[in-house]
Design a protein around this motif. Structure first.
Motif, PDB file in Angstrom:
ATOM      1  N   GLU A  81       0.827  -1.202   0.000  1.00 29.95           N
ATOM      2  CA  GLU A  81       0.000   0.000   0.000  1.00 29.95           C
ATOM      3  C   GLU A  81       0.867   1.260   0.000  1.00 29.95           C
ATOM      4  OE1 GLU A  81      -3.988  -1.537   2.394  1.00 29.95           O
ATOM      5  OE2 GLU A  81      -2.209  -0.904   3.515  1.00 29.95           O
ATOM      6  N   ALA A  82       1.974   1.213   0.741  1.00 28.73           N
ATOM      7  CA  ALA A  82       2.883   2.356   0.772  1.00 28.73           C
ATOM      8  C   ALA A  82       3.485   2.595  -0.611  1.00 28.73           C
ATOM      9  CB  ALA A  82       3.983   2.119   1.802  1.00 28.73           C
ATOM     10  N   HIS A  83       3.883   1.516  -1.265  1.00 25.78           N
ATOM     11  CA  HIS A  83       4.447   1.641  -2.604  1.00 25.78           C
ATOM     12  C   HIS A  83       3.416   2.211  -3.574  1.00 25.78           C
ATOM     13  CE1 HIS A  83       5.777   0.249  -6.632  1.00 25.78           C
ATOM     14  NE2 HIS A  83       6.981   0.475  -6.157  1.00 25.78           N
ATOM     15  N   GLU A  84       2.181   1.754  -3.466  1.00 23.22           N
ATOM     16  CA  GLU A  84       1.113   2.258  -4.337  1.00 23.22           C
ATOM     17  C   GLU A  84       0.893   3.757  -4.121  1.00 23.22           C
ATOM     18  OE1 GLU A  84      -3.662   1.462  -5.207  1.00 23.22           O
ATOM     19  OE2 GLU A  84      -2.546   0.185  -3.815  1.00 23.22           O
ATOM     20  N   ALA A  85       0.949   4.197  -2.869  1.00 24.98           N
ATOM     21  CA  ALA A  85       0.766   5.623  -2.571  1.00 24.98           C
ATOM     22  C   ALA A  85       1.911   6.448  -3.144  1.00 24.98           C
ATOM     23  CB  ALA A  85       0.658   5.836  -1.068  1.00 24.98           C
ATOM     24  N   LEU A  86       3.130   5.947  -3.046  1.00 25.24           N
ATOM     25  CA  LEU A  86       4.289   6.657  -3.578  1.00 25.24           C
ATOM     26  C   LEU A  86       4.207   6.766  -5.094  1.00 25.24           C
ATOM     27  CD1 LEU A  86       6.994   5.011  -1.307  1.00 25.24           C
ATOM     28  CD2 LEU A  86       6.409   7.451  -1.309  1.00 25.24           C
ATOM     29  N   VAL A  87       3.796   5.692  -5.750  1.00 22.55           N
ATOM     30  CA  VAL A  87       3.633   5.720  -7.207  1.00 22.55           C
ATOM     31  C   VAL A  87       2.526   6.704  -7.577  1.00 22.55           C
ATOM     32  CG1 VAL A  87       2.953   4.372  -9.221  1.00 22.55           C
ATOM     33  CG2 VAL A  87       4.516   3.388  -7.531  1.00 22.55           C
ATOM     34  N   GLY A  88       1.418   6.659  -6.819  1.00 23.98           N
ATOM     35  CA  GLY A  88       0.308   7.559  -7.084  1.00 23.98           C
ATOM     36  C   GLY A  88       0.679   9.018  -6.923  1.00 23.98           C
ATOM     37  N   ALA A  89       1.660   9.280  -6.065  1.00 20.67           N
ATOM     38  CA  ALA A  89       2.110  10.651  -5.843  1.00 20.67           C
ATOM     39  C   ALA A  89       3.221  11.063  -6.805  1.00 20.67           C
ATOM     40  CB  ALA A  89       2.602  10.810  -4.402  1.00 20.67           C
ATOM     41  N   GLY A  90       3.522  10.200  -7.762  1.00 23.72           N
ATOM     42  CA  GLY A  90       4.523  10.538  -8.767  1.00 23.72           C
ATOM     43  C   GLY A  90       5.954  10.345  -8.305  1.00 23.72           C
ATOM     44  N   LEU A  91       6.176   9.447  -7.347  1.00 22.52           N
ATOM     45  CA  LEU A  91       7.520   9.256  -6.789  1.00 22.52           C
ATOM     46  C   LEU A  91       8.143   7.913  -7.163  1.00 22.52           C
ATOM     47  CD1 LEU A  91       7.057  10.749  -3.199  1.00 22.52           C
ATOM     48  CD2 LEU A  91       8.417  11.697  -5.067  1.00 22.52           C
ATOM     49  N   GLU A  92       7.630   7.261  -8.187  1.00 23.67           N
ATOM     50  CA  GLU A  92       8.144   5.948  -8.552  1.00 23.67           C
ATOM     51  C   GLU A  92       9.615   6.024  -8.970  1.00 23.67           C
ATOM     52  OE1 GLU A  92       6.796   2.070 -11.173  1.00 23.67           O
ATOM     53  OE2 GLU A  92       6.014   4.055 -11.712  1.00 23.67           O
ATOM     54  N   GLN A  93       9.959   6.967  -9.851  1.00 24.79           N
ATOM     55  CA  GLN A  93      11.351   7.086 -10.291  1.00 24.79           C
ATOM     56  C   GLN A  93      12.254   7.474  -9.134  1.00 24.79           C
ATOM     57  OE1 GLN A  93      11.921   9.769 -13.553  1.00 24.79           O
ATOM     58  NE2 GLN A  93      14.120   9.399 -13.709  1.00 24.79           N
ATOM     59  N   TRP A  94      11.814   8.417  -8.297  1.00 24.58           N
ATOM     60  CA  TRP A  94      12.588   8.829  -7.125  1.00 24.58           C
ATOM     61  C   TRP A  94      12.852   7.636  -6.223  1.00 24.58           C
ATOM     62  CZ3 TRP A  94      10.580   9.039  -1.957  1.00 24.58           C
ATOM     63  CH2 TRP A  94      11.422   9.661  -1.023  1.00 24.58           C
ATOM     64  N   LEU A  95      11.837   6.787  -6.046  1.00 25.96           N
ATOM     65  CA  LEU A  95      11.967   5.632  -5.162  1.00 25.96           C
ATOM     66  C   LEU A  95      13.020   4.660  -5.680  1.00 25.96           C
ATOM     67  CD1 LEU A  95      10.747   4.321  -2.604  1.00 25.96           C
ATOM     68  CD2 LEU A  95       9.114   3.156  -4.106  1.00 25.96           C
ATOM     69  N   THR A  96      13.075   4.448  -7.005  1.00 22.33           N
ATOM     70  CA  THR A  96      14.041   3.509  -7.572  1.00 22.33           C
ATOM     71  C   THR A  96      15.474   4.017  -7.433  1.00 22.33           C
ATOM     72  OG1 THR A  96      13.857   4.499  -9.782  1.00 22.33           O
ATOM     73  CG2 THR A  96      12.341   2.699  -9.238  1.00 22.33           C
ATOM     74  N   GLN A  97      15.642   5.337  -7.260  1.00 18.54           N
ATOM     75  CA  GLN A  97      16.977   5.911  -7.142  1.00 18.54           C
ATOM     76  C   GLN A  97      17.493   5.943  -5.696  1.00 18.54           C
ATOM     77  OE1 GLN A  97      16.321   9.718  -8.963  1.00 18.54           O
ATOM     78  NE2 GLN A  97      16.534   8.932 -11.050  1.00 18.54           N
ATOM     79  N   LEU A  98      16.619   5.641  -4.743  1.00 15.35           N
ATOM     80  CA  LEU A  98      17.043   5.630  -3.344  1.00 15.35           C
ATOM     81  C   LEU A  98      17.894   4.395  -3.070  1.00 15.35           C
ATOM     82  CD1 LEU A  98      13.733   6.720  -1.538  1.00 15.35           C
ATOM     83  CD2 LEU A  98      15.721   8.132  -2.112  1.00 15.35           C
ATOM     84  N   PRO A  99      18.925   4.514  -2.237  1.00 17.13           N
ATOM     85  CA  PRO A  99      19.835   3.384  -2.008  1.00 17.13           C
ATOM     86  C   PRO A  99      19.158   2.164  -1.410  1.00 17.13           C
ATOM     87  CG  PRO A  99      20.240   5.173  -0.451  1.00 17.13           C
ATOM     88  CD  PRO A  99      19.335   5.721  -1.511  1.00 17.13           C
ATOM     89  N   ASN A 100      18.149   2.366  -0.564  1.00 24.34           N
ATOM     90  CA  ASN A 100      17.471   1.241   0.072  1.00 24.34           C
ATOM     91  C   ASN A 100      15.955   1.288  -0.127  1.00 24.34           C
ATOM     92  OD1 ASN A 100      19.838  -0.002   1.394  1.00 24.34           O
ATOM     93  ND2 ASN A 100      19.862   1.899   2.592  1.00 24.34           N
ATOM     94  N   GLY A 101      15.534   1.917  -1.216  1.00 27.57           N
ATOM     95  CA  GLY A 101      14.111   1.968  -1.497  1.00 27.57           C
ATOM     96  C   GLY A 101      13.319   2.581  -0.357  1.00 27.57           C
TER      97      GLY A 101
END
Length: 273
Positions: free
Chosen positions: A134-154
């Motif tokens: 659910e947290a991942h879905e919220a992050l994607v919904g907020a337009g942070l999918e690319q940002w999330l993939t660039q984080l060292p530990n997601g």
């Protein structure tokens, strides 16, 4: 795993979870009649009539100091009305326990805190039982999918205090993801795009409206206070706050047709963008 942080200062209780007595009565509906809002000794807005119907999105627009934040805080039960009636499902809001109310009515301020813990734990402030999916879905919904993939530990990446390791736009979208993670039925959001460039601000608000209305239940209600008019075409109704009252209200297209000041302000935004 990091311990879950306490709710942010400012009376925002995004982390309240559990069964809701209010919701057991049916979809959450807030009704204001002749409402006057403000601070002790000073009324900011008066004569407000507004019903927050389940599944709708309302825009509160107006210049800085027009009363947008004060109105949101009153609708959230954080400020007592100066006059008028404010009810939740037919019950006087003042008679409802604040912690019970906070399960279904959430106020998210423009300066809501980002905690020095993981991305995931920052979203769990909104709901303690939030799953990682659910947290991942919220992050994607907020337009942070690319940002999330660039984080060292997601999602397990630890953020600096008050999001010192993220940009202003990423911080706003992280707060948006937190709002979308909440189980509350009414979400009152104050200036979600403050201090962002116009194009980014409009995209963020449009994402908020679209994702909020498509968040697994059509009963969720959003009230967004903003100075941006461009993304308001997605709202069900727009209220213009000016000089202590609601100067005009209606759908974005109707306001464009009949309100010259609204047209001019929108044209100025388009030119700025």
């Amino acid at each position: 795993a990091s311990s879950r942080p306490a709710p942010a200062d400012g009376g925002v209780e995004e982390g309240v979870s559990g069964s809701s007595i209010i919701r057991s009565e049916g979809p959450v509906r807030i009704s204001a009649q002749g409402l006057a809002t403000g601070w002790p000794g000073h009324t900011v807005i008066s004569g407000l009539d507004l019903t927050l119907e389940p599944g709708t999105t309302i825009g509160l627009v107006g210049a800085s100091g027009s009363g947008k934040t004060t109105t949101l805080m009153t609708l959230a039960g954080l400020l007592a009305p100066h006059a008028g009636h404010l009810e939740v499902n037919g019950r006087d809001m003042s008679q409802i326990d604040h912690h019970e109310l906070a399960k279904d009515v959430v106020f998210l301020s423009e300066d809501a805190h980002i905690f020095e813990t993981t991305v995931y734990e920052n979203l769990r402030v909104a709901r303690g039982d939030l799953t990682r999916d659910e947290a991942h879905e919220a992050l994607v919904g907020a337009g942070l999918e690319q940002w999330l993939t660039q984080l060292p530990n997601g999602m397990d990446t630890i953020l600096g205090g008050d999001a010192g390791t993220v940009s202003g736009g990423e911080r706003r979208r992280l707060l948006l993801a937190r709002a979308l993670s909440s189980s509350a039925q009414v979400i009152l959001i104050d200036e979600p795009a403050e201090h962002l460039d116009p194009a980014t601000a409009d995209r963020l608000i449009e994402d908020l409206i679209i994702q909020g209305s498509d968040s697994g239940t059509r009963e969720r209600t959003l009230v967004i206070a903003t100075h941006r008019l461009t993304p308001m075409h997605n709202a069900d109704e727009v209220l213009i706050l000016q000089e202590g009252t609601v100067a005009d209200r209606g759908h974005h297209s109707d306001l464009l047709e009949r309100n010259a000041n609204y047209r001019e302000a929108l044209a100025a935004e388009s030119y700025e963008s």
